[in-house]
Scaffold this motif. Structure first.
Motif, PDB file in Angstrom:
ATOM      1  N   LEU A   1    -139.545 -88.300  26.384  1.00  0.00           N
ATOM      2  CA  LEU A   1    -138.473 -88.889  27.182  1.00  0.00           C
ATOM      3  C   LEU A   1    -138.797 -90.309  27.619  1.00  0.00           C
ATOM      4  N   ASP A   2    -140.079 -90.619  27.778  1.00  0.00           N
ATOM      5  CA  ASP A   2    -140.497 -91.977  28.139  1.00  0.00           C
ATOM      6  C   ASP A   2    -140.616 -92.887  26.921  1.00  0.00           C
ATOM      7  N   ARG A   3    -140.214 -92.368  25.750  1.00  0.00           N
ATOM      8  CA  ARG A   3    -140.150 -93.145  24.515  1.00  0.00           C
ATOM      9  C   ARG A   3    -141.510 -93.680  24.086  1.00  0.00           C
ATOM     10  N   LEU A   4    -142.511 -92.861  24.239  1.00  0.00           N
ATOM     11  CA  LEU A   4    -143.848 -93.209  23.776  1.00  0.00           C
ATOM     12  C   LEU A   4    -144.062 -92.793  22.330  1.00  0.00           C
ATOM     13  N   THR A   5    -143.246 -91.888  21.833  1.00  0.00           N
ATOM     14  CA  THR A   5    -143.371 -91.402  20.469  1.00  0.00           C
ATOM     15  C   THR A   5    -142.678 -92.353  19.490  1.00  0.00           C
ATOM     16  N   SER A   6    -142.910 -92.112  18.207  1.00  0.00           N
ATOM     17  CA  SER A   6    -142.217 -92.869  17.168  1.00  0.00           C
ATOM     18  C   SER A   6    -140.796 -92.338  17.001  1.00  0.00           C
ATOM     19  N   GLN A   7    -140.076 -92.916  16.059  1.00  0.00           N
ATOM     20  CA  GLN A   7    -138.712 -92.473  15.789  1.00  0.00           C
ATOM     21  C   GLN A   7    -138.661 -91.018  15.341  1.00  0.00           C
ATOM     22  N   ARG A   8    -139.771 -90.510  14.871  1.00  0.00           N
ATOM     23  CA  ARG A   8    -139.796 -89.121  14.394  1.00  0.00           C
ATOM     24  C   ARG A   8    -139.483 -88.137  15.503  1.00  0.00           C
ATOM     25  N   TYR A   9    -139.902 -88.466  16.711  1.00  0.00           N
ATOM     26  CA  TYR A   9    -139.666 -87.581  17.853  1.00  0.00           C
ATOM     27  C   TYR A   9    -138.884 -88.364  18.909  1.00  0.00           C
ATOM     28  N   ARG A  10    -137.576 -88.331  18.798  1.00  0.00           N
ATOM     29  CA  ARG A  10    -136.743 -89.103  19.707  1.00  0.00           C
ATOM     30  C   ARG A  10    -135.807 -88.187  20.486  1.00  0.00           C
ATOM     31  N   MET A  11    -135.872 -88.342  21.791  1.00  0.00           N
ATOM     32  CA  MET A  11    -134.947 -87.663  22.695  1.00  0.00           C
ATOM     33  C   MET A  11    -134.760 -88.571  23.891  1.00  0.00           C
ATOM     34  N   TYR A  12    -133.536 -88.748  24.306  1.00  0.00           N
ATOM     35  CA  TYR A  12    -133.235 -89.660  25.386  1.00  0.00           C
ATOM     36  C   TYR A  12    -132.597 -88.925  26.557  1.00  0.00           C
TER      37      TYR A  12
ATOM     38  N   THR B   1    -150.437 -97.617  18.650  1.00  0.00           N
ATOM     39  CA  THR B   1    -151.522 -96.706  19.028  1.00  0.00           C
ATOM     40  C   THR B   1    -151.005 -95.639  19.986  1.00  0.00           C
ATOM     41  N   ALA B   2    -150.149 -96.036  20.920  1.00  0.00           N
ATOM     42  CA  ALA B   2    -149.556 -95.070  21.844  1.00  0.00           C
ATOM     43  C   ALA B   2    -148.757 -94.022  21.090  1.00  0.00           C
ATOM     44  N   ALA B   3    -147.970 -94.461  20.100  1.00  0.00           N
ATOM     45  CA  ALA B   3    -147.140 -93.535  19.334  1.00  0.00           C
ATOM     46  C   ALA B   3    -147.988 -92.603  18.482  1.00  0.00           C
ATOM     47  N   ARG B   4    -149.088 -93.111  17.965  1.00  0.00           N
ATOM     48  CA  ARG B   4    -149.968 -92.239  17.177  1.00  0.00           C
ATOM     49  C   ARG B   4    -150.482 -91.091  18.031  1.00  0.00           C
ATOM     50  N   ILE B   5    -150.904 -91.401  19.244  1.00  0.00           N
ATOM     51  CA  ILE B   5    -151.427 -90.377  20.155  1.00  0.00           C
ATOM     52  C   ILE B   5    -150.310 -89.435  20.595  1.00  0.00           C
ATOM     53  N   ALA B   6    -149.176 -89.997  20.976  1.00  0.00           N
ATOM     54  CA  ALA B   6    -148.058 -89.176  21.449  1.00  0.00           C
ATOM     55  C   ALA B   6    -147.513 -88.287  20.336  1.00  0.00           C
ATOM     56  N   ASP B   7    -147.343 -88.853  19.141  1.00  0.00           N
ATOM     57  CA  ASP B   7    -146.833 -88.062  18.012  1.00  0.00           C
ATOM     58  C   ASP B   7    -147.754 -86.890  17.697  1.00  0.00           C
ATOM     59  N   ALA B   8    -149.053 -87.150  17.681  1.00  0.00           N
ATOM     60  CA  ALA B   8    -150.004 -86.083  17.368  1.00  0.00           C
ATOM     61  C   ALA B   8    -149.959 -84.984  18.422  1.00  0.00           C
ATOM     62  N   THR B   9    -149.816 -85.370  19.676  1.00  0.00           N
ATOM     63  CA  THR B   9    -149.751 -84.388  20.765  1.00  0.00           C
ATOM     64  C   THR B   9    -148.501 -83.528  20.644  1.00  0.00           C
ATOM     65  N   VAL B  10    -147.357 -84.169  20.393  1.00  0.00           N
ATOM     66  CA  VAL B  10    -146.101 -83.446  20.261  1.00  0.00           C
ATOM     67  C   VAL B  10    -146.123 -82.540  19.032  1.00  0.00           C
ATOM     68  N   ALA B  11    -146.547 -83.090  17.884  1.00  0.00           N
ATOM     69  CA  ALA B  11    -146.564 -82.314  16.642  1.00  0.00           C
ATOM     70  C   ALA B  11    -147.426 -81.069  16.784  1.00  0.00           C
ATOM     71  N   ASN B  12    -148.554 -81.208  17.463  1.00  0.00           N
ATOM     72  CA  ASN B  12    -149.439 -80.049  17.622  1.00  0.00           C
ATOM     73  C   ASN B  12    -148.803 -78.995  18.513  1.00  0.00           C
TER      74      ASN B  12
END
Length: 480
Positions: free
Chosen positions: A463-474, A418-429
């Motif tokens: 950076l806090d790794r809340l997104t899915s593998q689609r948006y990965r940066m370390y 659920t966290a990744a769904r929210i984070a991914d949508a925020t980043v993608a937008n």
């Protein structure tokens, strides 16, 4: 990122303490000097050198996505380095401006920017000064105000020569209110990034005074729940202490402090409603302050903060929890009655580890329903609420910072999907329409100030790794 025990968003407390983020690397230092060459000309609002910034971030951040690398440069250029301003009385040190017409050092905005700024090498002195601006204000305020008001840090601090109506010369009377209490959370984030113990040594006494002011002046029935207020008695100014147009404050009214005698020192300065967002923010900061006190060996302070935290958690669980809406809601402190208007603030307690495990499970399930899972989640009020409008300021729009905070809380409780769904949508937008103050929850269209500082949290959730593998940066590990 740590907000309690265990692994937080893929980053452990130990790892964050180890990281110096290449502070001693000569190449990074030289690049940073070039990056800051323009930001020293604070009044000119010039952008940092993007070429050198790109090279610097390559030494700090790791991603296989060129688009994310470019996004990180945009965030640092626009939302972080582009927000640094030179000292300007009464701000005796460099300071961070939100952007747009918000020309002052705000309280909660600054924490999100300082967090990312502390990833860069060579920022220790600058960040000490940013926090010192808050403590300097607190000292000025205490010298000018009666004892019950001591300890407050204002919503924002404007330079004396600030343009428009936010003239810093009026600081004794405006703003006569504070803001979401995230100073301790922000300071701990900086400390875990750069290990600056002097930042804690200087700041912890002032932080504790600020927390005690909050409990004394915003928990007016002494039950452990935080409301809003303003020493001028202006209703709208009191709302500015939180998400200022949120629905759960529609019934707000200003009253004298019920525990004090009537008189000139007890005006109608206090709101009758306690709200989950600011209560949770203070509890989040109490955890941070407790840990920082322990880091300095101050067990007495740590015990005091722990007691405050425990009292607040119990009060929220018992008085603010609404099983039907699946989140925490505001409460009238005089009657104990809940408002029944769930908002984004009702999910912030996840980040402060307030909910019981069953409550957290209910909250995660609620966020997966159509009430909150809009085209762009999370709307600031339930889409089922009659007041909901997808582009309305805190009444249906979407803000990056609360999305980051709710996603963080979900991950804490194990609801990473659920966290990744929210984070991914925020980043993608944001990748699609740009970095903005807030967004339309139905269309994703940008609203408000482009490149607002605290919208840097879109990068923070990556950076806090809340997104899915689609948006990965370390963040690159230090070799030291």
């Amino acid at each position: 990122m740590t907000f309690g025990v265990g692994r937080i968003s893929g980053i452990t407390h130990r790892k964050m303490q180890r990281r110096s983020f290449l502070a001693g690397a000569a190449a990074s230092t030289l690049l940073l000097k070039s990056v800051f060459a323009q930001t020293e000309q604070a009044a000119a609002d010039q952008q940092p050198n993007k070429q050198d910034l790109t090279a610097l971030l390559k030494t700090l951040l790791v991603s296989e996505s060129q688009r994310l690398n470019e996004f990180a440069v945009d965030v640092y250029s626009t939302c972080v380095l582009g927000k640094i301003r030179a000292a300007d009385p009464p701000l005796a040190h460099a300071w961070l401006v939100p952007g747009g017409g918000y020309y002052a050092q705000w309280l909660w905005d600054t924490m999100f920017v300082a967090d990312l700024l502390s990833l860069l090498p060579g920022q220790v002195q600058l960040l000490r000064g940013v926090f010192q601006n808050f403590w300097d204000f607190q000292q000025r305020w205490d010298a000018a105000k009666p004892l019950p008001m001591h300890g407050m840090v204002a919503n924002y601090m404007a330079p004396f020569d600030a343009p428009g109506w936010r003239d810093g010369k009026q600081w004794r009377d405006f703003p006569a209110y504070s803001q979401a209490p995230l100073l301790a959370w922000g300071m701990e984030r900086v400390y875990l990034r750069n290990g600056d113990r002097e930042l804690l040594r200087v700041g912890l006494p002032a932080l504790e005074a600020f927390h005690e002011w909050y409990w004394r002046e915003r928990d007016i029935t002494n039950v452990g729940l935080i409301g809003v207020g303003d020493y001028s008695g202006d209703l709208q100014h009191a709302r500015y202490e939180t998400y200022d147009r949120e629905v759960d404050l529609d019934g707000l009214r200003m009253i004298p402090h019920p525990g004090r005698a009537a008189g000139v020192d007890n005006g109608a300065w206090y709101g009758n409603l306690a709200i989950p967002a600011n209560t949770a923010y203070l509890l989040l900061s109490e955890q941070a302050l407790e840990r920082m006190a322990n880091s300095l060996g101050d067990r007495s302070m740590a015990m005091r903060r722990h007691a405050r935290y425990q009292k607040g958690v119990q009060a929220m669980q018992q008085r603010m929890w609404d099983q039907e809406s699946g989140c925490f809601v505001a409460v009238d402190v005089l009657t104990g009655k809940q408002t029944g208007s769930p908002t984004i603030g009702g999910f912030i307690p996840l980040m402060a580890r307030v909910p019981t495990l069953p409550q957290a499970r209910t909250m995660a399930a609620a966020l997966d329903t159509s009430a909150w899972n809009t085209s762009l989640p999370i709307p600031t009020v339930s889409a089922m609420n009659r007041e909901y409008k997808p582009d309305e300021f805190w009444r249906g729009d979407v803000w990056p910072a609360p999305n980051y905070q709710v996603a963080t809380g979900l991950a804490l409780y194990g609801y990473r999907d659920t966290a990744a769904r929210i984070a991914d949508a925020t980043v993608a937008n944001a990748l699609k329409v740009g970095i903005s103050e807030h967004y339309n929850s139905a269309s994703g269209a940008p609203l408000g100030v482009a490149g607002l500082g605290m919208s840097a949290t879109i990068l923070t959730m990556i950076l806090d790794r809340l997104t899915s593998q689609r948006y990965r940066m370390y963040v690159r590990e230090s070799r030291g």
